[in-house]
Design a protein around this motif. Sequence first.
Motif, PDB file in Angstrom:
ATOM      1  N   SER A 102       0.850  -1.198   0.000  1.00  0.00           N
ATOM      2  CA  SER A 102       0.000   0.000   0.000  1.00  0.00           C
ATOM      3  C   SER A 102       0.886   1.249   0.000  1.00  0.00           C
ATOM      4  O   SER A 102       2.106   1.147   0.058  1.00  0.00           O
ATOM      5  CB  SER A 102      -0.854   0.060   1.268  1.00  0.00           C
ATOM      6  OG  SER A 102      -1.503  -1.154   1.501  1.00  0.00           O
ATOM      7  N   ARG A 149      -7.249   1.234  -4.258  1.00  0.00           N
ATOM      8  CA  ARG A 149      -7.630   1.754  -2.940  1.00  0.00           C
ATOM      9  C   ARG A 149      -8.597   2.917  -3.175  1.00  0.00           C
ATOM     10  O   ARG A 149      -8.224   3.956  -3.730  1.00  0.00           O
ATOM     11  CB  ARG A 149      -6.419   2.255  -2.165  1.00  0.00           C
ATOM     12  CG  ARG A 149      -6.838   2.856  -0.830  1.00  0.00           C
ATOM     13  CD  ARG A 149      -5.659   3.234   0.022  1.00  0.00           C
ATOM     14  NE  ARG A 149      -6.106   3.774   1.300  1.00  0.00           N
ATOM     15  CZ  ARG A 149      -5.292   4.077   2.298  1.00  0.00           C
ATOM     16  NH1 ARG A 149      -4.012   3.883   2.165  1.00  0.00           N
ATOM     17  NH2 ARG A 149      -5.758   4.568   3.419  1.00  0.00           N
ATOM     18  N   HIS A 197      -9.970  -2.016  -2.254  1.00  0.00           N
ATOM     19  CA  HIS A 197      -9.360  -1.767  -0.952  1.00  0.00           C
ATOM     20  C   HIS A 197      -9.841  -0.441  -0.389  1.00  0.00           C
ATOM     21  O   HIS A 197     -10.104   0.498  -1.143  1.00  0.00           O
ATOM     22  CB  HIS A 197      -7.832  -1.737  -1.114  1.00  0.00           C
ATOM     23  CG  HIS A 197      -7.078  -1.337   0.131  1.00  0.00           C
ATOM     24  ND1 HIS A 197      -6.427  -0.131   0.257  1.00  0.00           N
ATOM     25  CD2 HIS A 197      -6.869  -1.993   1.305  1.00  0.00           C
ATOM     26  CE1 HIS A 197      -5.842  -0.054   1.458  1.00  0.00           C
ATOM     27  NE2 HIS A 197      -6.101  -1.173   2.109  1.00  0.00           N
ATOM     28  N   GLY A 237      -8.547  -3.023   5.094  1.00  0.00           N
ATOM     29  CA  GLY A 237      -7.531  -2.336   5.887  1.00  0.00           C
ATOM     30  C   GLY A 237      -7.534  -2.778   7.344  1.00  0.00           C
ATOM     31  O   GLY A 237      -7.979  -3.871   7.697  1.00  0.00           O
ATOM     32  N   PRO A 273      -4.618  -5.437  10.062  1.00  0.00           N
ATOM     33  CA  PRO A 273      -4.515  -4.882  11.416  1.00  0.00           C
ATOM     34  C   PRO A 273      -3.066  -4.705  11.852  1.00  0.00           C
ATOM     35  O   PRO A 273      -2.217  -5.546  11.559  1.00  0.00           O
ATOM     36  CB  PRO A 273      -5.197  -5.956  12.283  1.00  0.00           C
ATOM     37  CG  PRO A 273      -4.978  -7.221  11.518  1.00  0.00           C
ATOM     38  CD  PRO A 273      -4.935  -6.872  10.059  1.00  0.00           C
ATOM     39  N   GLY A 274      -2.800  -3.623  12.514  1.00  0.00           N
ATOM     40  CA  GLY A 274      -1.470  -3.396  13.076  1.00  0.00           C
ATOM     41  C   GLY A 274      -1.601  -3.213  14.571  1.00  0.00           C
ATOM     42  O   GLY A 274      -1.234  -4.071  15.372  1.00  0.00           O
ATOM     43  N   ARG A 275      -2.207  -2.077  14.935  1.00  0.00           N
ATOM     44  CA  ARG A 275      -2.332  -1.701  16.340  1.00  0.00           C
ATOM     45  C   ARG A 275      -2.951  -2.813  17.177  1.00  0.00           C
ATOM     46  O   ARG A 275      -2.492  -3.108  18.270  1.00  0.00           O
ATOM     47  CB  ARG A 275      -3.214  -0.448  16.427  1.00  0.00           C
ATOM     48  CG  ARG A 275      -3.269   0.197  17.798  1.00  0.00           C
ATOM     49  CD  ARG A 275      -4.299   1.336  17.798  1.00  0.00           C
ATOM     50  NE  ARG A 275      -4.105   2.284  16.742  1.00  0.00           N
ATOM     51  CZ  ARG A 275      -3.309   3.357  16.808  1.00  0.00           C
ATOM     52  NH1 ARG A 275      -2.647   3.590  17.906  1.00  0.00           N
ATOM     53  NH2 ARG A 275      -3.190   4.180  15.776  1.00  0.00           N
ATOM     54  N   TYR A 370       3.121   1.660  17.061  1.00  0.00           N
ATOM     55  CA  TYR A 370       3.468   3.044  16.734  1.00  0.00           C
ATOM     56  C   TYR A 370       4.307   3.665  17.851  1.00  0.00           C
ATOM     57  O   TYR A 370       4.169   4.846  18.156  1.00  0.00           O
ATOM     58  CB  TYR A 370       2.207   3.865  16.414  1.00  0.00           C
ATOM     59  CG  TYR A 370       1.386   3.222  15.318  1.00  0.00           C
ATOM     60  CD1 TYR A 370       1.834   3.248  14.003  1.00  0.00           C
ATOM     61  CD2 TYR A 370       0.201   2.531  15.597  1.00  0.00           C
ATOM     62  CE1 TYR A 370       1.117   2.614  12.989  1.00  0.00           C
ATOM     63  CE2 TYR A 370      -0.521   1.900  14.587  1.00  0.00           C
ATOM     64  CZ  TYR A 370      -0.054   1.949  13.299  1.00  0.00           C
ATOM     65  OH  TYR A 370      -0.755   1.320  12.287  1.00  0.00           O
TER      66      TYR A 370
HETATM   67  C1  LIG Z   1      -3.263   1.021   4.488  1.00  0.00           C
HETATM   68  C2  LIG Z   1      -3.199   0.744   5.935  1.00  0.00           C
HETATM   69  N1  LIG Z   1      -3.540  -0.485   6.361  1.00  0.00           N
HETATM   70  C3  LIG Z   1      -3.487  -0.810   7.671  1.00  0.00           C
HETATM   71  C4  LIG Z   1      -3.100   0.106   8.619  1.00  0.00           C
HETATM   72  C5  LIG Z   1      -3.036  -0.332  10.054  1.00  0.00           C
HETATM   73  O1  LIG Z   1      -3.906   0.329  10.854  1.00  0.00           O
HETATM   74  P1  LIG Z   1      -4.091  -0.119  12.376  1.00  0.00           P
HETATM   75  O2  LIG Z   1      -2.749  -0.164  12.974  1.00  0.00           O
HETATM   76  O3  LIG Z   1      -4.938   0.929  12.951  1.00  0.00           O
HETATM   77  O4  LIG Z   1      -4.747  -1.447  12.360  1.00  0.00           O
HETATM   78  C6  LIG Z   1      -2.764   1.401   8.230  1.00  0.00           C
HETATM   79  C7  LIG Z   1      -2.392   2.397   9.240  1.00  0.00           C
HETATM   80  O5  LIG Z   1      -2.223   3.545   9.035  1.00  0.00           O
HETATM   81  C8  LIG Z   1      -2.807   1.728   6.844  1.00  0.00           C
HETATM   82  O6  LIG Z   1      -2.472   2.945   6.416  1.00  0.00           O
END
Ligand SMILES: Cc1ncc(COP(=O)(O)O)c(C=O)c1O
Length: 416
Positions: A102, A149, A197, A237, A273-275, A370
Amino acid sequence: MEQLQFKKNEWIVEQTSLKKIAQKVGTPTYVYSLSTIEKNYFEIDQAYQSIPHLIAYAMKANSNLTIVQTLAKLGAGADVVSGGEIFKAIKAGIPPKKIIFSGVGKLAEEIKYAIQMKIRIFNVESIEEILLLDKMAQQFKQYVSIAIRFNPDVDAHTHHYISTGKRENKFGIDLNNLNEIIKVVRNSKHLKWNGVHAHIGSQMTQTRSLTRAAQILSKLVSQLRGEAFPIQTVNLGGGYGIQYKEQVPKISSYANPIVQLLKDQNVDIIVEPGRYIVGNAGVLLTRISYVKKKLNKIFYIVDAGMTDLIRPALYGAYHQITALDKSQKSQQRVDIVGPICESADFLAQNRAMPVLKSGDLLVVFSAGAYGSSMASNYNVRPYACEVAVRKKMWKIVRKRQTWNDLIQNEIQWIKK
Ligand SMILES: Cc1ncc(COP(=O)(O)O)c(C=O)c1O
């Protein structure tokens, strides 16, 4: 983090004492619980189990190789936004066929690397990017899968710096430009458009925005299939909120409406997912260097600052902070600040904390996402040490930088 507990007068991650870690490796230090990361991953996996899906971990949240390796072992893919993240994902064992690229500003050299590595799909964000990608795919004699996207103009109701799905944000392509996109992709020679997306924002603390985005993408799937594009994946996302202070919905509350919406559309879901995966799996250990009283204020000046954890300075973000030693009961209001030469350099303001002294240790909660990934060397400060814990075992998974590390890439032009 369930794995962070106060037991027998000690803060314990899994079965390891935070105090011991601080004594051995010093501070500031990030500590991650690998079991918590696994548990968070499985929760998401479970929520989407009734539909084919890929969890592409958003590496921007925390790209520590041990964390990414842990997730790779569970079958995760990676959502990446740079050549560096692709490099780290592959190093950590994520198969290229599970890598999603992305980002609004992919560089030609990064695109080249991604094509050569044969990653799964590019989430493209502009017409110019589509044209460049087609040209480069042709150059490397490959067919490349893309998802567009889209910017669905949905408010994620989060901090405006991490809201990405509103029309005025730089992200994604306007739905109004759909006809033009169709034309451009039809004219392309080496692109296969098989996904849609949207990522509308991070730290969403309600579910309806994501459902709204899913409705828009679901409609697009039908529309684009009607235009003979074989759309197979819907990528929604990341953005699931975690508990910093207030309660957040369960993962299943975000996922259920999406699954209901898409289950009969014969699509695969990708989530990024990240956070949610790493946020509550990490804490930051820091030590009070000085206690300073000034006017009517008390400052706990600690050895971690905005260079280690920028979220409070950048978004006014709240992190729960506790003393490692809970024996002191009387409380006072303090600002917890770092050593950086900026007044934005705080971890907490006007916070009720026990009366503490220099040398005491603090634990900053929910610092896994983060945190280290947004660290900087401002004020020529080394990156913090990072430690991963598995039950009673723990290991340094990123050494504290040294002053020498900090000058590695500098060239002293003036000879001594
Ligand atoms: C394209 C995309 N996908 C996934 C994420 C991950 O988001 P989160 O950490 O809130 O799950 C981000 C975070 O900015 C993003 O820009």
